[in-house]
Design a protein around this motif. Structure first.
Motif, PDB file in Angstrom:
ATOM      1  N   ASN A 291     -14.940  99.377 135.045  1.00  0.00           N
ATOM      2  CA  ASN A 291     -14.002  98.263 134.909  1.00  0.00           C
ATOM      3  C   ASN A 291     -13.094  98.142 136.127  1.00  0.00           C
ATOM      4  O   ASN A 291     -12.767  97.021 136.562  1.00  0.00           O
ATOM      5  CB  ASN A 291     -13.162  98.437 133.644  1.00  0.00           C
ATOM      6  N   ARG A 322     -17.973  90.426 135.443  1.00  0.00           N
ATOM      7  CA  ARG A 322     -16.949  91.299 134.854  1.00  0.00           C
ATOM      8  C   ARG A 322     -17.095  91.344 133.332  1.00  0.00           C
ATOM      9  O   ARG A 322     -16.987  92.410 132.710  1.00  0.00           O
ATOM     10  CB  ARG A 322     -15.557  90.799 135.244  1.00  0.00           C
ATOM     11  N   SER A 323     -17.363  90.192 132.720  1.00  0.00           N
ATOM     12  CA  SER A 323     -17.536  90.126 131.273  1.00  0.00           C
ATOM     13  C   SER A 323     -18.731  90.969 130.825  1.00  0.00           C
ATOM     14  O   SER A 323     -18.672  91.654 129.795  1.00  0.00           O
ATOM     15  CB  SER A 323     -17.731  88.669 130.838  1.00  0.00           C
ATOM     16  N   GLU A 326     -17.537  94.626 130.926  1.00  0.00           N
ATOM     17  CA  GLU A 326     -16.540  94.913 129.895  1.00  0.00           C
ATOM     18  C   GLU A 326     -17.164  94.957 128.502  1.00  0.00           C
ATOM     19  O   GLU A 326     -16.748  95.727 127.638  1.00  0.00           O
ATOM     20  CB  GLU A 326     -15.426  93.866 129.938  1.00  0.00           C
TER      21      GLU A 326
END
Length: 337
Positions: A291, A322-323, A326
């Motif tokens: 992250n 990024r999603s 995550e």
């Protein structure tokens, strides 16, 4: 881990019954030499700003990293592998065969492959075709494929200098080598009739191309020693050594961040790392490290990694990547085809 437990784990591993990672604080990372400087920066920041130790990173090349990553899950296998090209379907299939079935792909941004020399020389701009003819194992001469006869650049094109063809480059385990073969060798040859309409990627082995190993810094050092030679490595190493090296324009486009990010520079590529989600419970630092790597602080337009040569992706692509990290999205074979 106490000695008795450790001995038990080792014995179980030998018997092939260990199926999960053993609990530990330190993330283990392998893979691309091109991604290595970026991963190392994030690792140092991670070690300095969290309660976890700095991750251990080994520069093995993209192919070498994928082999280690896909060896299985559990003690002795890495948590993350870096790659300067996308994972190959064959690598993914090997992962699955060895029980690595939950992988998240992290797209971090762009890099270009530089064709660079000592700045003690005059600039020498080249085309994809000229690089191909300098380095292909066989080239067309009078309509026939023959072993590459060229020893000097001006034998390929009289507009080029009378300099010996000597190019330091990465080995076959490197993602940089994979990308070079695809974006330079294949792209330059697929329209040449002599190759039957198929891209040709065999690189000569008579000494004109010198396998310089996985460490791009060694190529940089060799260019300082042999100022007649060229080197093939990631743009970040050119940026880092701009006081001593210059990159050639390829097909009239200089290796600049804007040209690489837009795709105008013909030897641009995407960079990734891959997370072994099956290690998440036993290696709690792994997801926190991932992250941090994907944060705007690192890969954004004003991120730290831009300062050492990363070309940031557009904001919407960064958000999507990024999603995926995550949410631990699972990579599928169909995604790689």
């Amino acid at each position: 881990m106490n000695r008795i437990l450790k001995t038990t784990v080792i014995a179980a591993a030998v018997m092939g019954v260990v199926g999960v990672a053993q609990a530990r604080d330190q993330v283990r990372i392998v893979g691309s030499s091109t991604v290595y400087p970026f991963a190392s920066y994030v690792a140092e920041e991670f070690g300095a700003t969290t309660d976890f130790p700095t991750p251990v990173i080994e520069s093995t090349g993209s192919g070498g990293g994928a082999r280690l990553f896909c060896n299985g899950i559990g003690e002795g296998t890495p948590d993350i592998t870096n790659a300067s090209r996308r994972m190959k379907p064959s690598e993914f299939e090997r992962c699955v065969e060895n029980g690595v079935t939950d992988i998240t792909e992290a797209f971090i941004g762009y890099d270009g492959i530089a064709f660079a020399q000592s700045n003690e020389n005059d600039a020498m701009d080249v085309t994809l075709e000229q690089i191909f003819l300098a380095l292909a194992a066989q080239v067309p001469v009078d309509g026939e494929l023959v072993d590459n006869p060229y020893t000097q650049w001006n034998e390929i094109d009289d507009s080029l200098p009378a300099r010996e063809i000597a190019v330091y480059g990465p080995p076959t385990t490197s993602g940089t080598r994979d990308a070079f073969e695809e974006l330079v060798m294949e792209a330059a040859s697929e329209e040449m009739d002599a190759y039957g309409g198929e891209g040709y990627t065999d690189i000569r082995t008579d000494g004109a191309f010198i396998d310089a190993g996985e460490n791009d810094n060694l190529i940089v050092q060799r260019l300082a020693e042999n100022t007649e030679a060229f080197g093939i490595f990631g743009y970040s190493f050119l940026e880092e050594n701009s006081d001593s090296l210059m990159g050639s324009s390829i097909d009239g486009v200089a290796p600049t961040p804007d040209a690489i990010g837009s795709g105008e520079y013909p030897v641009s590529r995407s960079m990734f790392f891959y997370v072994k989600n099956q290690h998440a419970d036993e290696v709690p630092a792994m997801n926190e490290y991932a992250n941090l790597f994907m944060s705007e602080q690192m890969i954004g337009d004003l991120g730290y990694l831009k300062g050492i040569g990363l070309i940031p992706a557009p904001e919407d692509l960064r958000a999507e990547a990024r999603s995926a990290v995550e949410n631990h999205e699972t990579l599928e074979l169909a995604d790689l085809k």
